[in-house]
Scaffold this motif. Sequence first.
Motif, PDB file in Angstrom:
ATOM      1  N   GLU A   1      11.140 -34.510  10.141  1.00  0.00           N
ATOM      2  CA  GLU A   1      11.903 -35.669   9.619  1.00  0.00           C
ATOM      3  C   GLU A   1      13.344 -35.020   8.821  1.00  0.00           C
ATOM      4  O   GLU A   1      14.503 -35.535   8.945  1.00  0.00           O
ATOM      5  N   ILE A   2      13.195 -34.008   8.121  1.00  0.00           N
ATOM      6  CA  ILE A   2      14.123 -33.338   7.405  1.00  0.00           C
ATOM      7  C   ILE A   2      15.151 -32.661   8.340  1.00  0.00           C
ATOM      8  O   ILE A   2      16.379 -32.872   8.260  1.00  0.00           O
ATOM      9  N   LEU A   3      14.410 -32.066   9.313  1.00  0.00           N
ATOM     10  CA  LEU A   3      15.499 -31.768  10.426  1.00  0.00           C
ATOM     11  C   LEU A   3      16.306 -32.838  11.134  1.00  0.00           C
ATOM     12  O   LEU A   3      17.346 -32.437  11.196  1.00  0.00           O
ATOM     13  N   GLY A   4      15.689 -33.789  11.339  1.00  0.00           N
ATOM     14  CA  GLY A   4      16.247 -35.095  11.923  1.00  0.00           C
ATOM     15  C   GLY A   4      17.779 -35.210  11.108  1.00  0.00           C
ATOM     16  O   GLY A   4      18.677 -35.585  11.354  1.00  0.00           O
TER      17      GLY A   4
ATOM     18  N   ALA B   1      11.487 -28.156  20.684  1.00  0.00           N
ATOM     19  CA  ALA B   1      11.602 -26.999  20.989  1.00  0.00           C
ATOM     20  C   ALA B   1      12.522 -26.081  20.340  1.00  0.00           C
ATOM     21  O   ALA B   1      13.572 -26.290  19.847  1.00  0.00           O
ATOM     22  N   TYR B   2      12.063 -24.545  20.363  1.00  0.00           N
ATOM     23  CA  TYR B   2      13.005 -23.673  19.720  1.00  0.00           C
ATOM     24  C   TYR B   2      14.366 -23.761  20.303  1.00  0.00           C
ATOM     25  O   TYR B   2      15.342 -23.562  19.802  1.00  0.00           O
ATOM     26  N   LYS B   3      14.489 -23.796  21.793  1.00  0.00           N
ATOM     27  CA  LYS B   3      15.665 -23.845  22.324  1.00  0.00           C
ATOM     28  C   LYS B   3      16.570 -24.855  21.953  1.00  0.00           C
ATOM     29  O   LYS B   3      17.925 -24.955  21.647  1.00  0.00           O
ATOM     30  N   MET B   4      16.144 -26.178  21.570  1.00  0.00           N
ATOM     31  CA  MET B   4      16.599 -27.327  21.399  1.00  0.00           C
ATOM     32  C   MET B   4      17.149 -27.139  20.037  1.00  0.00           C
ATOM     33  O   MET B   4      18.693 -27.233  19.767  1.00  0.00           O
ATOM     34  N   ILE B   5      16.697 -26.516  19.146  1.00  0.00           N
ATOM     35  CA  ILE B   5      17.038 -26.180  17.783  1.00  0.00           C
ATOM     36  C   ILE B   5      18.115 -25.073  17.782  1.00  0.00           C
ATOM     37  O   ILE B   5      19.388 -25.191  17.199  1.00  0.00           O
ATOM     38  N   ALA B   6      17.990 -23.985  18.667  1.00  0.00           N
ATOM     39  CA  ALA B   6      18.917 -23.219  18.856  1.00  0.00           C
ATOM     40  C   ALA B   6      20.383 -23.580  19.512  1.00  0.00           C
ATOM     41  O   ALA B   6      21.408 -23.180  19.105  1.00  0.00           O
ATOM     42  N   GLU B   7      20.304 -24.442  20.310  1.00  0.00           N
ATOM     43  CA  GLU B   7      21.410 -25.175  20.967  1.00  0.00           C
ATOM     44  C   GLU B   7      22.215 -25.801  19.870  1.00  0.00           C
ATOM     45  O   GLU B   7      23.400 -26.132  19.724  1.00  0.00           O
ATOM     46  N   ILE B   8      21.552 -26.679  19.100  1.00  0.00           N
ATOM     47  CA  ILE B   8      22.180 -27.358  17.899  1.00  0.00           C
ATOM     48  C   ILE B   8      22.658 -26.557  17.010  1.00  0.00           C
ATOM     49  O   ILE B   8      23.918 -26.696  16.536  1.00  0.00           O
TER      50      ILE B   8
ATOM     51  N   GLY C   1      13.340 -38.410  13.581  1.00  0.00           N
ATOM     52  CA  GLY C   1      12.221 -37.495  13.148  1.00  0.00           C
ATOM     53  C   GLY C   1      11.085 -38.162  13.960  1.00  0.00           C
ATOM     54  O   GLY C   1       9.887 -38.186  13.604  1.00  0.00           O
ATOM     55  N   LYS C   2      11.499 -38.394  15.243  1.00  0.00           N
ATOM     56  CA  LYS C   2      10.291 -38.805  16.256  1.00  0.00           C
ATOM     57  C   LYS C   2       9.783 -37.670  17.101  1.00  0.00           C
ATOM     58  O   LYS C   2       8.989 -37.728  17.948  1.00  0.00           O
ATOM     59  N   ILE C   3      10.650 -36.526  16.989  1.00  0.00           N
ATOM     60  CA  ILE C   3      10.108 -35.483  17.841  1.00  0.00           C
ATOM     61  C   ILE C   3       9.430 -34.340  16.739  1.00  0.00           C
ATOM     62  O   ILE C   3       9.871 -33.808  15.896  1.00  0.00           O
ATOM     63  N   LYS C   4       8.295 -34.210  16.726  1.00  0.00           N
ATOM     64  CA  LYS C   4       7.373 -33.575  15.808  1.00  0.00           C
ATOM     65  C   LYS C   4       7.439 -32.092  15.887  1.00  0.00           C
ATOM     66  O   LYS C   4       7.046 -31.378  15.017  1.00  0.00           O
ATOM     67  N   ASN C   5       7.691 -31.841  17.220  1.00  0.00           N
ATOM     68  CA  ASN C   5       7.345 -30.268  17.245  1.00  0.00           C
ATOM     69  C   ASN C   5       8.676 -29.869  18.302  1.00  0.00           C
ATOM     70  O   ASN C   5       8.519 -29.644  19.639  1.00  0.00           O
TER      71      ASN C   5
END
Length: 87
Positions: A5-8, A48-55, A42-46
């Motif tokens: 949720e914080i990530l979102g 993917a690392y790749k998604m976070i890296a792209e962001i 905050g609906k994606i609970k886990n």
Amino acid sequence: MEYFEILGIIVYEKRVARKMSRKDLAVATGYSETQIGRLERGKIKNPAYKMIAEIEDTFHINMNQELESLQGNKNNNEMEEILKINK
């Protein structure tokens, strides 16, 4: 409040601050608008690392530093309000 949720909240705030639409961020990262929206809410609970890296690459940020900063600067009620606005 959970990590995802914080990530979102971080993704939402960074996107809005840069005056980007979800579509803009989707194009920049290679993910769909729906996936970006789910992440922001905050609906994606886990995610993917790749998604976070792209962001991270798109916003030129370090997500771990952003998480630490947000948690230190906002209380839980403020973060809950951001999630409500984003829905």
